[in-house]
Design an enzyme around this catalytic site. Structure first.
Site, mmCIF file in Angstrom:
data_model
loop_
_atom_site.group_PDB
_atom_site.id
_atom_site.type_symbol
_atom_site.label_atom_id
_atom_site.label_comp_id
_atom_site.label_asym_id
_atom_site.label_seq_id
_atom_site.Cartn_x
_atom_site.Cartn_y
_atom_site.Cartn_z
ATOM 1 N N LYS A 166 0.869 -1.185 0.000
ATOM 2 C CA LYS A 166 0.000 0.000 0.000
ATOM 3 C C LYS A 166 0.898 1.223 0.000
ATOM 4 O O LYS A 166 2.029 1.170 0.492
ATOM 5 C CB LYS A 166 -0.883 0.018 1.260
ATOM 6 C CG LYS A 166 -2.134 0.837 1.107
ATOM 7 C CD LYS A 166 -3.227 0.038 0.433
ATOM 8 C CE LYS A 166 -4.461 0.829 0.134
ATOM 9 N NZ LYS A 166 -5.582 -0.051 -0.256
ATOM 10 N N ASP A 206 -7.140 4.055 -4.468
ATOM 11 C CA ASP A 206 -7.770 3.881 -3.149
ATOM 12 C C ASP A 206 -8.415 5.242 -2.849
ATOM 13 O O ASP A 206 -8.676 6.007 -3.785
ATOM 14 C CB ASP A 206 -6.729 3.475 -2.079
ATOM 15 C CG ASP A 206 -7.380 2.985 -0.786
ATOM 16 O OD1 ASP A 206 -7.820 1.822 -0.751
ATOM 17 O OD2 ASP A 206 -7.479 3.757 0.189
HETATM 18 P P1 NDP Z 1 -13.039 7.379 -2.813
HETATM 19 O O1 NDP Z 1 -12.028 8.400 -2.570
HETATM 20 O O2 NDP Z 1 -13.536 7.160 -4.179
HETATM 21 O O3 NDP Z 1 -14.297 7.618 -1.867
HETATM 22 C C1 NDP Z 1 -14.157 7.691 -0.498
HETATM 23 C C2 NDP Z 1 -15.483 8.077 0.118
HETATM 24 O O4 NDP Z 1 -15.405 7.932 1.523
HETATM 25 C C3 NDP Z 1 -15.846 9.515 -0.149
HETATM 26 O O5 NDP Z 1 -17.227 9.656 -0.161
HETATM 27 C C4 NDP Z 1 -15.243 10.222 1.070
HETATM 28 O O6 NDP Z 1 -15.843 11.450 1.376
HETATM 29 C C5 NDP Z 1 -15.504 9.211 2.149
HETATM 30 N N1 NDP Z 1 -14.489 9.327 3.184
HETATM 31 C C6 NDP Z 1 -13.151 9.196 3.015
HETATM 32 N N2 NDP Z 1 -12.515 9.402 4.171
HETATM 33 C C7 NDP Z 1 -13.471 9.661 5.078
HETATM 34 C C8 NDP Z 1 -13.446 9.937 6.446
HETATM 35 N N3 NDP Z 1 -12.295 10.007 7.123
HETATM 36 N N4 NDP Z 1 -14.638 10.117 7.067
HETATM 37 C C9 NDP Z 1 -15.791 10.058 6.393
HETATM 38 N N5 NDP Z 1 -15.894 9.806 5.080
HETATM 39 C C10 NDP Z 1 -14.742 9.602 4.436
HETATM 40 O O7 NDP Z 1 -12.430 6.023 -2.226
HETATM 41 P P2 NDP Z 1 -12.859 4.516 -2.520
HETATM 42 O O8 NDP Z 1 -14.306 4.434 -2.773
HETATM 43 O O9 NDP Z 1 -11.922 3.969 -3.505
HETATM 44 O O10 NDP Z 1 -12.502 3.824 -1.129
HETATM 45 C C11 NDP Z 1 -13.456 3.691 -0.081
HETATM 46 C C12 NDP Z 1 -13.018 2.589 0.865
HETATM 47 O O11 NDP Z 1 -12.930 1.356 0.134
HETATM 48 C C13 NDP Z 1 -11.623 2.768 1.488
HETATM 49 O O12 NDP Z 1 -11.636 2.201 2.782
HETATM 50 C C14 NDP Z 1 -10.718 1.949 0.585
HETATM 51 O O13 NDP Z 1 -9.552 1.540 1.249
HETATM 52 C C15 NDP Z 1 -11.645 0.774 0.290
HETATM 53 N N6 NDP Z 1 -11.342 -0.003 -0.894
HETATM 54 C C16 NDP Z 1 -11.213 0.583 -2.117
HETATM 55 C C17 NDP Z 1 -10.985 -0.191 -3.238
HETATM 56 C C18 NDP Z 1 -10.911 0.391 -4.605
HETATM 57 O O14 NDP Z 1 -10.805 -0.385 -5.563
HETATM 58 N N7 NDP Z 1 -11.001 1.693 -4.788
HETATM 59 C C19 NDP Z 1 -10.794 -1.637 -3.133
HETATM 60 C C20 NDP Z 1 -11.020 -2.169 -1.817
HETATM 61 C C21 NDP Z 1 -11.269 -1.365 -0.748
HETATM 62 P P3 NDP Z 1 -15.106 12.837 0.987
HETATM 63 O O15 NDP Z 1 -15.318 12.959 -0.485
HETATM 64 O O16 NDP Z 1 -15.793 13.857 1.780
HETATM 65 O O17 NDP Z 1 -13.675 12.669 1.359
HETATM 66 O O1 2IT Z 2 -7.836 -1.908 -0.821
HETATM 67 C C1 2IT Z 2 -7.775 -2.368 -1.981
HETATM 68 O O2 2IT Z 2 -7.919 -3.567 -2.202
HETATM 69 C C2 2IT Z 2 -7.570 -1.427 -3.071
HETATM 70 N N1 2IT Z 2 -7.514 -0.230 -2.834
HETATM 71 C C3 2IT Z 2 -7.370 -1.936 -4.460
HETATM 72 C C4 2IT Z 2 -5.971 -2.408 -4.655
HETATM 73 C C5 2IT Z 2 -5.594 -2.781 -6.063
HETATM 74 O O3 2IT Z 2 -4.400 -3.039 -6.248
HETATM 75 O O4 2IT Z 2 -6.439 -2.842 -6.943
#
Ligand code: NDP
Ligand code: 2IT
Length: 487
Positions: A166, A206
């Site tokens: 990461k 992420d």
């Molecule tokens: P994005 O940046 O696309 O979206 C994040 C969302 O969560 C936004 O709505 C954001 O609001 C909100 N958010 C972020 N930080 C906080 C916080 N501290 N408190 C409240 N709301 C918060 O990220 P992703 O959708 O990619 O990721 C979301 C989660 O999923 C994370 O935990 C990530 O690690 C996990 N994840 C992501 C993957 C991926 O493929 N993208 C894969 C697996 C897991 P705001 O816009 O106000 O910041």
């Molecule tokens: O938390 C996760 O699994 C991710 N943010 C995606 C990682 C990836 O390499 O696609």
């Protein structure tokens, strides 16, 4: 060939084999002697944790993630005394290496800004380091270490050959112009590019890193490395990105949820689902749920939560998608546009009525009180899109209530799985159809569910997905590490 030459070659081969055998045997016997001469005990999760706490006292998220895993694998680990003899647990908990660096860039006002950048290469026993990059003001070493640790077990569950990593920065894209984001991404990669590569370490998105940021980082990487082999996943379709990668985490989470519901014969149709977040994971979770006839009653951002008791429509979801990805606005604007309830500064869990919760924002966003509130109003399933969104107290509540509870490393593994499929397509220099990738994603999520069931089913039939995911993920990495020696 003359007979003398043949005899000469044969003698050579025999000597060579004997020498190799002796060296190998000598090595094995020596190792066994060393191992036998020491008095090894069983691994005690509490001792391991106490030691890690002493060495890394300021890393609460990392210690939280480690505690959850090592307490649930303790019994299995101790069934294999060779694991402890080779101190596998410590080598598994402490990252292989950590890069940290300063990222300097110039903002639109001409001011020089400095951020921290990191890449944690946690473990590459089963494949190249693999994991996302997070850009958020809260990013620090503890958060990235927990994410890289979790990623190692998640990637192991995917059935694909990927180690865990990461990275990220305390840079926040929020409120920054496109040009500022581009300059930051270029500065970040100028520092990191030597440490990554298609067969060494493959970053992705992420929080705060989506298609735009991956495009800028990959562009700079390509320019510096002078190669085009796909050292990033989540790329644009035109330059090697896989179809379904943007959708994969959200869709995958819903596929996992369907498998869980199937164990109890429950239909998803008309179920009320509370989602947190409104980013990549949240929006595609909502999209798949709407396709299946479920009702998405909430979404949120870091400022507040919208509540739509009858469920949002596809048109409203399209609005959220545009609001977040094109206008980069706030979820409050949805409430203003559609006149629904908006809870300023709140997460969904205390106030929103739902059958199912799918936290898709960030770590520790469901605490003990949230969990009790969800259970009190009849929540039957929690499937985590985010990484470690439930605190240990919340997890305890879910498990005690025997509801369907899927930890992130199982439920959100669809994203990195399709990243793995993107790597496979890049290696083949081919691209697969959306239907093909989606079918593979469904198979992988079903297999992850199967592994959780295999390792997590308790005597009364209850599936403890926490234990199942941790043990299944751990065993594959452990076997690979044992086979490869002490590194
Ligand atoms: P994005 O940046 O696309 O979206 C994040 C969302 O969560 C936004 O709505 C954001 O609001 C909100 N958010 C972020 N930080 C906080 C916080 N501290 N408190 C409240 N709301 C918060 O990220 P992703 O959708 O990619 O990721 C979301 C989660 O999923 C994370 O935990 C990530 O690690 C996990 N994840 C992501 C993957 C991926 O493929 N993208 C894969 C697996 C897991 P705001 O816009 O106000 O910041
Ligand atoms: O938390 C996760 O699994 C991710 N943010 C995606 C990682 C990836 O390499 O696609």
């Amino acid at each position: 060939m003359c007979i003398f030459v043949k005899i000469y070659l044969l003698v050579n081969i025999i000597c060579y084999k004997f020498a190799a055998f002796s060296i190998c045997n000598f090595h094995i016997e020596n190792t066994q002697l060393i191992v036998k001469s020491l008095n090894y005990s069983q691994m005690k999760a509490t001792d391991v944790l106490a030691d890690l706490k002493r060495r890394f006292p300021n890393e609460p998220e990392y210690l939280q993630a480690v505690e959850e895993v090592i307490t649930s694998i303790e019994d299995t680990y101790n069934e294999y005394p060779e694991f402890e003899r080779y101190n596998l647990i410590e080598r598994l908990c402490i990252p292989d290496r950590i890069y940290s660096f300063r990222v300097s860039w110039v903002d639109d006002a001409g001011k020089v800004q400095n951020n921290m950048g990191y890449r944690i290469q946690h473990n590459n026993a089963i494949g190249p380091y693999k994991g996302g990059i997070r850009f958020h003001s809260s990013v620090n070493l503890s958060i990235l270490k927990f994410l890289a640790f979790e990623q190692t077990f998640k990637n192991s569950l995917t059935t694909l050959a990927m180690g865990g990593a990461k990275g990220g920065s305390d840079f926040s894209p929020r409120g920054k112009s496109d040009m500022e984001v581009m300059r930051f991404c270029q500065a970040f990669i100028t520092e990191l590019w030597r440490q990554i590569g298609a067969d060494t370490d493959v970053p992705a998105g992420d929080i705060g890193v989506g298609g735009r940021e991956v495009g800028y980082m990959y562009g700079m990487y390509k320019k510096l490395a002078r190669e085009n082999t796909g050292t990033f996943t989540g790329k644009g379709r035109e330059f090697g990105g896989s179809l379904i990668r943007p959708e994969a985490t959200g869709y995958g989470n819903v596929y996992f949820l369907l498998s869980m519901l199937a164990t109890r014969g429950i239909d998803i149709k008309d179920k009320k689902v509370a989602i947190s977040g409104s980013g990549n994971v949240a929006t595609y979770t909502a999209e798949k749920l709407l396709q299946l006839g479920a009702k998405v009653v909430s979404m949120s951002d870091s400022d507040g939560t919208i509540y739509v008791p009858d469920g949002i429509t596809q048109e409203q979801l399209d609005y959220i998608f545009k609001l977040k990805n094109i206008y980069r606005g706030r979820i409050r604007e949805f409430a203003e546009e559609y006149g629904c309830e908006y809870f300023e500064g709140e997460r969904p869990w205390l106030r929103v009525k739902c059958d199912i919760a799918m936290p898709s924002a960030t770590q520790n966003e469901i605490d003990g009180d949230d969990a009790r509130a969800l259970l009190a109003q009849g929540c039957i399933a929690v499937s985590e899109g985010a990484n470690m969104p439930s605190t240990p107290e919340a997890i305890k509540e879910f498990l005690a209530a025997r509801i369907l509870y899927a930890p992130g490393k199982a439920a959100n593994a669809g994203g990195v799985s399709v990243s793995g499929l993107e790597m496979a397509q890049n290696s083949q220099k081919l691209s697969w159809s959306a239907a093909e990738v989606d079918a593979k994603l469904k198979d992988i999520m079903a297999e992850i569910h199967h592994q959780c069931e295999l390792f997590g089913k308790e005597a009364d039939g209850y599936i403890n997905y926490v234990k199942g995911a941790n043990v299944a993920g751990f065993m594959k990495v452990a076997r690979a590490m044992m086979a490869q020696g002490i590194l």
